[in-house]
Motif scaffolding. Sequence first.
Motif, PDB file in Angstrom:
ATOM      1  N   ALA A 230       0.908   3.577   6.955  1.00 41.20           N
ATOM      2  CA  ALA A 230       1.181   5.015   6.892  1.00 41.20           C
ATOM      3  C   ALA A 230       2.045   5.335   5.678  1.00 41.20           C
ATOM      4  O   ALA A 230       1.795   6.299   4.944  1.00 41.20           O
ATOM      5  N   ASP A 231       3.062   4.512   5.431  1.00 39.17           N
ATOM      6  CA  ASP A 231       3.930   4.703   4.270  1.00 39.17           C
ATOM      7  C   ASP A 231       3.151   4.486   2.984  1.00 39.17           C
ATOM      8  O   ASP A 231       3.299   5.227   2.014  1.00 39.17           O
ATOM      9  N   HIS A 232       2.295   3.480   2.974  1.00 36.63           N
ATOM     10  CA  HIS A 232       1.480   3.166   1.795  1.00 36.63           C
ATOM     11  C   HIS A 232       0.605   4.369   1.424  1.00 36.63           C
ATOM     12  O   HIS A 232       0.519   4.750   0.262  1.00 36.63           O
ATOM     13  N   GLY A 233      -0.042   4.957   2.428  1.00 39.42           N
ATOM     14  CA  GLY A 233      -0.886   6.120   2.170  1.00 39.42           C
ATOM     15  C   GLY A 233      -0.098   7.299   1.639  1.00 39.42           C
ATOM     16  O   GLY A 233      -0.545   8.014   0.741  1.00 39.42           O
ATOM     17  N   LYS A 234       1.094   7.495   2.179  1.00 42.65           N
ATOM     18  CA  LYS A 234       1.942   8.595   1.711  1.00 42.65           C
ATOM     19  C   LYS A 234       2.337   8.376   0.255  1.00 42.65           C
ATOM     20  O   LYS A 234       2.308   9.294  -0.563  1.00 42.65           O
TER      21      LYS A 234
ATOM     22  N   ASP B  38       6.068   2.554  -8.294  1.00 39.22           N
ATOM     23  CA  ASP B  38       7.208   1.759  -7.837  1.00 39.22           C
ATOM     24  C   ASP B  38       7.322   1.811  -6.316  1.00 39.22           C
ATOM     25  O   ASP B  38       7.562   0.794  -5.664  1.00 39.22           O
ATOM     26  N   LEU B  39       7.168   3.004  -5.748  1.00 38.17           N
ATOM     27  CA  LEU B  39       7.252   3.135  -4.295  1.00 38.17           C
ATOM     28  C   LEU B  39       6.075   2.468  -3.607  1.00 38.17           C
ATOM     29  O   LEU B  39       6.217   1.859  -2.551  1.00 38.17           O
ATOM     30  N   ILE B  40       4.886   2.570  -4.208  1.00 36.84           N
ATOM     31  CA  ILE B  40       3.711   1.909  -3.634  1.00 36.84           C
ATOM     32  C   ILE B  40       3.926   0.404  -3.622  1.00 36.84           C
ATOM     33  O   ILE B  40       3.712  -0.271  -2.615  1.00 36.84           O
ATOM     34  N   ALA B  41       4.363  -0.150  -4.752  1.00 37.25           N
ATOM     35  CA  ALA B  41       4.541  -1.600  -4.863  1.00 37.25           C
ATOM     36  C   ALA B  41       5.594  -2.117  -3.894  1.00 37.25           C
ATOM     37  O   ALA B  41       5.558  -3.291  -3.512  1.00 37.25           O
ATOM     38  N   ALA B  42       6.519  -1.262  -3.481  1.00 37.19           N
ATOM     39  CA  ALA B  42       7.566  -1.686  -2.550  1.00 37.19           C
ATOM     40  C   ALA B  42       7.001  -2.069  -1.182  1.00 37.19           C
ATOM     41  O   ALA B  42       7.686  -2.699  -0.383  1.00 37.19           O
TER      42      ALA B  42
ATOM     43  N   ARG C 260       0.628  -2.973  -9.122  1.00 36.19           N
ATOM     44  CA  ARG C 260       0.849  -1.742  -9.891  1.00 36.19           C
ATOM     45  C   ARG C 260      -0.308  -1.477 -10.853  1.00 36.19           C
ATOM     46  O   ARG C 260      -0.755  -0.340 -10.986  1.00 36.19           O
ATOM     47  N   GLN C 261      -0.777  -2.510 -11.532  1.00 38.78           N
ATOM     48  CA  GLN C 261      -1.853  -2.331 -12.504  1.00 38.78           C
ATOM     49  C   GLN C 261      -3.131  -1.826 -11.840  1.00 38.78           C
ATOM     50  O   GLN C 261      -3.746  -0.870 -12.301  1.00 38.78           O
ATOM     51  N   VAL C 262      -3.534  -2.488 -10.760  1.00 38.19           N
ATOM     52  CA  VAL C 262      -4.797  -2.133 -10.112  1.00 38.19           C
ATOM     53  C   VAL C 262      -4.724  -0.745  -9.493  1.00 38.19           C
ATOM     54  O   VAL C 262      -5.626   0.083  -9.674  1.00 38.19           O
ATOM     55  N   ILE C 263      -3.662  -0.467  -8.753  1.00 41.55           N
ATOM     56  CA  ILE C 263      -3.549   0.848  -8.115  1.00 41.55           C
ATOM     57  C   ILE C 263      -3.356   1.931  -9.175  1.00 41.55           C
ATOM     58  O   ILE C 263      -3.872   3.042  -9.038  1.00 41.55           O
TER      59      ILE C 263
END
Length: 115
Positions: free
Chosen positions: A10-14, A22-26, A48-51
């Motif tokens: 859920a956090d990842h999607g947000k 940075d927040l995604i990679a966390a 980070r690169q792929v996303i």
Amino acid sequence: MTRTPQEVFADHGKRLGTGDLDLIAANYTEDAVLITPAGVSHGWHGVRQVIGRLLADLPDADWQLTPQFADEVLFLRWSASTPAHQVTDGIGTFVFRDGLISAQTVHYTLTDRTD
């Protein structure tokens, strides 16, 4: 406190919606493995690169996600659309370890919209 896979996802999607890498990679372990048709990426840098490329391909996309959890694994079917592009056949798996994503596979088909 360790987060459940559902909470992490859920956090990842947000975070994906904000485009903040940075927040995604966390949400990933430091040694996460990300497998895509383009190759294998390791760790936060690879994630980070792929996303980042996906977000660049589909800014402001309308995402449709169907998650299915089985213990520490998530199977995800997804699609996305923008005024110019369409993603179909989106399939991903996420493997969780200690409340973070430790491995992920991603496959999708990106085409120009014709309608």
